[in-house]
Design a protein around this motif. Sequence first.
Motif, PDB file in Angstrom:
ATOM      1  N   ILE A 285      -1.892 -13.508   3.020  1.00  0.00           N
ATOM      2  CA  ILE A 285      -1.485 -12.322   2.268  1.00  0.00           C
ATOM      3  C   ILE A 285      -0.574 -11.460   3.138  1.00  0.00           C
ATOM      4  O   ILE A 285      -0.958 -11.068   4.242  1.00  0.00           O
ATOM      5  CB  ILE A 285      -2.698 -11.501   1.808  1.00  0.00           C
ATOM      6  CG1 ILE A 285      -3.563 -12.315   0.845  1.00  0.00           C
ATOM      7  CG2 ILE A 285      -2.262 -10.197   1.145  1.00  0.00           C
ATOM      8  CD1 ILE A 285      -4.835 -11.607   0.401  1.00  0.00           C
ATOM      9  N   GLN A 286       0.597 -11.167   2.643  1.00  0.00           N
ATOM     10  CA  GLN A 286       1.507 -10.269   3.352  1.00  0.00           C
ATOM     11  C   GLN A 286       1.165  -8.835   2.979  1.00  0.00           C
ATOM     12  O   GLN A 286       0.976  -8.504   1.806  1.00  0.00           O
ATOM     13  CB  GLN A 286       2.961 -10.564   2.982  1.00  0.00           C
ATOM     14  CG  GLN A 286       3.963  -9.675   3.714  1.00  0.00           C
ATOM     15  CD  GLN A 286       5.403 -10.010   3.386  1.00  0.00           C
ATOM     16  OE1 GLN A 286       5.683 -10.857   2.533  1.00  0.00           O
ATOM     17  NE2 GLN A 286       6.327  -9.347   4.053  1.00  0.00           N
ATOM     18  N   ILE A 287       1.064  -7.958   3.988  1.00  0.00           N
ATOM     19  CA  ILE A 287       0.683  -6.567   3.764  1.00  0.00           C
ATOM     20  C   ILE A 287       1.830  -5.653   4.187  1.00  0.00           C
ATOM     21  O   ILE A 287       2.324  -5.740   5.313  1.00  0.00           O
ATOM     22  CB  ILE A 287      -0.587  -6.189   4.546  1.00  0.00           C
ATOM     23  CG1 ILE A 287      -1.755  -7.089   4.145  1.00  0.00           C
ATOM     24  CG2 ILE A 287      -0.941  -4.726   4.309  1.00  0.00           C
ATOM     25  CD1 ILE A 287      -3.020  -6.843   4.943  1.00  0.00           C
ATOM     26  N   LEU A 288       2.228  -4.783   3.271  1.00  0.00           N
ATOM     27  CA  LEU A 288       3.230  -3.752   3.559  1.00  0.00           C
ATOM     28  C   LEU A 288       2.582  -2.399   3.301  1.00  0.00           C
ATOM     29  O   LEU A 288       1.997  -2.170   2.238  1.00  0.00           O
ATOM     30  CB  LEU A 288       4.455  -3.926   2.666  1.00  0.00           C
ATOM     31  CG  LEU A 288       5.258  -5.218   2.863  1.00  0.00           C
ATOM     32  CD1 LEU A 288       6.289  -5.373   1.764  1.00  0.00           C
ATOM     33  CD2 LEU A 288       5.931  -5.219   4.221  1.00  0.00           C
ATOM     34  N   LYS A 289       2.676  -1.497   4.278  1.00  0.00           N
ATOM     35  CA  LYS A 289       2.012  -0.197   4.171  1.00  0.00           C
ATOM     36  C   LYS A 289       3.054   0.922   4.289  1.00  0.00           C
ATOM     37  O   LYS A 289       3.741   1.009   5.311  1.00  0.00           O
ATOM     38  CB  LYS A 289       0.941  -0.045   5.268  1.00  0.00           C
ATOM     39  CG  LYS A 289      -0.115  -1.148   5.230  1.00  0.00           C
ATOM     40  CD  LYS A 289      -1.268  -0.907   6.202  1.00  0.00           C
ATOM     41  CE  LYS A 289      -0.839  -0.840   7.639  1.00  0.00           C
ATOM     42  NZ  LYS A 289      -1.982  -0.981   8.580  1.00  0.00           N
ATOM     43  N   TYR A 290       3.136   1.760   3.244  1.00  0.00           N
ATOM     44  CA  TYR A 290       4.116   2.837   3.215  1.00  0.00           C
ATOM     45  C   TYR A 290       3.423   4.195   3.157  1.00  0.00           C
ATOM     46  O   TYR A 290       2.532   4.418   2.331  1.00  0.00           O
ATOM     47  CB  TYR A 290       5.040   2.698   2.006  1.00  0.00           C
ATOM     48  CG  TYR A 290       5.964   1.507   2.098  1.00  0.00           C
ATOM     49  CD1 TYR A 290       7.036   1.496   2.982  1.00  0.00           C
ATOM     50  CD2 TYR A 290       5.759   0.377   1.304  1.00  0.00           C
ATOM     51  CE1 TYR A 290       7.887   0.401   3.078  1.00  0.00           C
ATOM     52  CE2 TYR A 290       6.602  -0.718   1.386  1.00  0.00           C
ATOM     53  CZ  TYR A 290       7.662  -0.694   2.276  1.00  0.00           C
ATOM     54  OH  TYR A 290       8.495  -1.788   2.373  1.00  0.00           O
ATOM     55  N   TRP A 291       3.868   5.081   4.029  1.00  0.00           N
ATOM     56  CA  TRP A 291       3.426   6.474   3.982  1.00  0.00           C
ATOM     57  C   TRP A 291       4.607   7.318   3.514  1.00  0.00           C
ATOM     58  O   TRP A 291       5.664   7.341   4.137  1.00  0.00           O
ATOM     59  CB  TRP A 291       2.957   6.968   5.345  1.00  0.00           C
ATOM     60  CG  TRP A 291       2.658   8.441   5.344  1.00  0.00           C
ATOM     61  CD1 TRP A 291       3.516   9.462   5.662  1.00  0.00           C
ATOM     62  CD2 TRP A 291       1.423   9.061   4.970  1.00  0.00           C
ATOM     63  NE1 TRP A 291       2.901  10.680   5.507  1.00  0.00           N
ATOM     64  CE2 TRP A 291       1.612  10.468   5.092  1.00  0.00           C
ATOM     65  CE3 TRP A 291       0.183   8.582   4.550  1.00  0.00           C
ATOM     66  CZ2 TRP A 291       0.603  11.380   4.799  1.00  0.00           C
ATOM     67  CZ3 TRP A 291      -0.817   9.495   4.263  1.00  0.00           C
ATOM     68  CH2 TRP A 291      -0.609  10.873   4.393  1.00  0.00           C
TER      69      TRP A 291
ATOM     70  N   PRO B   6       2.066  -3.311   9.977  1.00  0.00           N
ATOM     71  CA  PRO B   6       2.498  -2.003  10.484  1.00  0.00           C
ATOM     72  C   PRO B   6       2.683  -0.977   9.372  1.00  0.00           C
ATOM     73  O   PRO B   6       2.832  -1.327   8.203  1.00  0.00           O
ATOM     74  CB  PRO B   6       3.840  -2.315  11.158  1.00  0.00           C
ATOM     75  CG  PRO B   6       4.370  -3.490  10.384  1.00  0.00           C
ATOM     76  CD  PRO B   6       3.167  -4.311  10.017  1.00  0.00           C
ATOM     77  N   TRP B   7       2.676   0.275   9.772  1.00  0.00           N
ATOM     78  CA  TRP B   7       2.982   1.356   8.845  1.00  0.00           C
ATOM     79  C   TRP B   7       4.483   1.597   8.813  1.00  0.00           C
ATOM     80  O   TRP B   7       5.164   1.484   9.832  1.00  0.00           O
ATOM     81  CB  TRP B   7       2.286   2.653   9.257  1.00  0.00           C
ATOM     82  CG  TRP B   7       0.865   2.746   8.810  1.00  0.00           C
ATOM     83  CD1 TRP B   7      -0.256   2.566   9.573  1.00  0.00           C
ATOM     84  CD2 TRP B   7       0.400   3.050   7.490  1.00  0.00           C
ATOM     85  NE1 TRP B   7      -1.384   2.733   8.812  1.00  0.00           N
ATOM     86  CE2 TRP B   7      -1.013   3.028   7.533  1.00  0.00           C
ATOM     87  CE3 TRP B   7       1.043   3.329   6.285  1.00  0.00           C
ATOM     88  CZ2 TRP B   7      -1.792   3.284   6.410  1.00  0.00           C
ATOM     89  CZ3 TRP B   7       0.267   3.579   5.165  1.00  0.00           C
ATOM     90  CH2 TRP B   7      -1.144   3.563   5.235  1.00  0.00           C
ATOM     91  N   TRP B   8       4.994   1.937   7.633  1.00  0.00           N
ATOM     92  CA  TRP B   8       6.388   2.339   7.479  1.00  0.00           C
ATOM     93  C   TRP B   8       6.406   3.706   6.820  1.00  0.00           C
ATOM     94  O   TRP B   8       5.752   3.922   5.806  1.00  0.00           O
ATOM     95  CB  TRP B   8       7.155   1.332   6.606  1.00  0.00           C
ATOM     96  CG  TRP B   8       7.176  -0.055   7.171  1.00  0.00           C
ATOM     97  CD1 TRP B   8       6.365  -1.096   6.838  1.00  0.00           C
ATOM     98  CD2 TRP B   8       8.060  -0.558   8.183  1.00  0.00           C
ATOM     99  NE1 TRP B   8       6.677  -2.213   7.574  1.00  0.00           N
ATOM    100  CE2 TRP B   8       7.721  -1.907   8.408  1.00  0.00           C
ATOM    101  CE3 TRP B   8       9.121   0.003   8.912  1.00  0.00           C
ATOM    102  CZ2 TRP B   8       8.391  -2.708   9.326  1.00  0.00           C
ATOM    103  CZ3 TRP B   8       9.791  -0.791   9.836  1.00  0.00           C
ATOM    104  CH2 TRP B   8       9.424  -2.124  10.031  1.00  0.00           C
TER     105      TRP B   8
ATOM    106  N   ILE C 287       0.843  -1.193   0.000  1.00  0.00           N
ATOM    107  CA  ILE C 287       0.000   0.000   0.000  1.00  0.00           C
ATOM    108  C   ILE C 287       0.880   1.246   0.000  1.00  0.00           C
ATOM    109  O   ILE C 287       1.808   1.366   0.809  1.00  0.00           O
ATOM    110  CB  ILE C 287      -0.933  -0.002   1.231  1.00  0.00           C
ATOM    111  CG1 ILE C 287      -2.004  -1.088   1.065  1.00  0.00           C
ATOM    112  CG2 ILE C 287      -1.566   1.366   1.453  1.00  0.00           C
ATOM    113  CD1 ILE C 287      -2.884  -1.273   2.282  1.00  0.00           C
ATOM    114  N   PHE C 288       0.586   2.166  -0.910  1.00  0.00           N
ATOM    115  CA  PHE C 288       1.316   3.426  -1.000  1.00  0.00           C
ATOM    116  C   PHE C 288       0.351   4.562  -0.683  1.00  0.00           C
ATOM    117  O   PHE C 288      -0.614   4.787  -1.413  1.00  0.00           O
ATOM    118  CB  PHE C 288       1.908   3.624  -2.397  1.00  0.00           C
ATOM    119  CG  PHE C 288       3.000   2.656  -2.744  1.00  0.00           C
ATOM    120  CD1 PHE C 288       4.334   2.983  -2.558  1.00  0.00           C
ATOM    121  CD2 PHE C 288       2.683   1.392  -3.248  1.00  0.00           C
ATOM    122  CE1 PHE C 288       5.337   2.085  -2.875  1.00  0.00           C
ATOM    123  CE2 PHE C 288       3.687   0.487  -3.557  1.00  0.00           C
ATOM    124  CZ  PHE C 288       5.018   0.829  -3.370  1.00  0.00           C
TER     125      PHE C 288
END
Length: 307
Positions: free
Chosen positions: A185-191, A247-249, A85-86
């Motif tokens: 499902i692996q979730i990666l979240k980037y801000w 988590p958020w990164w 997620i971007f």
Amino acid sequence: MNDDRDNDPTTLAARQRRFEEDLIDAYDEELEMEVDDRILDGEGAISDEARALRKTYFRELFRLQGELVKLQDWIVQTGHRVVVIFEGRDAAGKGGAIKRITQRLNPRVCRVAALPAPSNRERTQWYFQRYVSHLPAGGEMVLFDRSWYNRAGVERVMGFCNDAEYEEFFRSVPEFEKMLVRSGIQILKYWFSITDEEQEIRFQARIQDPLKQWKLSPMDLESRRRWEAYTQAKEVMLQRSHIAEAPWWVVQAVDKKRARLNCIHHLLSQVPYKEVEHSSITLPERVHHPDYIRQPVAANMIVPELY
């Protein structure tokens, strides 16, 4: 039937030279995205220091993109599923990072989901419903250029959702993401984080550049006016949806090039991929038929060669 010319040193050298030219052409794609000839040829030509930094940037970008290809192969082999997620303010550089990630990957394996505003029908559905159809199957990675977090950002700031819908989102989103993670499902979240001053500079650059004006929408301009409201919404979002399972990164994105490299490097570090061994590839010989005569193409079908 082999052609003796195939083994001729002159022919082999010409083929090698053509291969190298093709490789350079591929690299030029990145240069076309990064360099505006109007700047390089004008008074604002980049300095030697900037040129050296660009060289370092491209060298590292190509290396990381090579690792992304290895990641892709591993995802296909293992059936792994990844959602990336971007999120970030307008002009934060999300699209640029996504382009560099997908640039050398198979779009059937790594695809981008950039959903438009919901239709009238979609507004009556379960909020997450329109995103579910874009989730990855086995052996796929999906990059969300903005995501279900629209409700925590633009919808909240612009008043497109009411308080009850906003609160329900934060009750649901942790459970929704936990459910996805439990399903494999692996979730990666980037801000992508930029400063007030940097967003203004990027917006002004878009206004002045006719090639980039299309990137500015009335919503973008309004978001500039509501900078503080977006800041508050972002702070609440990070606080209320930062969970161990997803988590958020935060990517420091004032420097676009550093942001891209840091994001790609971090993404690679979060997936336990390994290089997949491939069997050697041999190009089959082309079948030749002596009686085949290639037919000429009508002259009026040829694209004029102006360049």
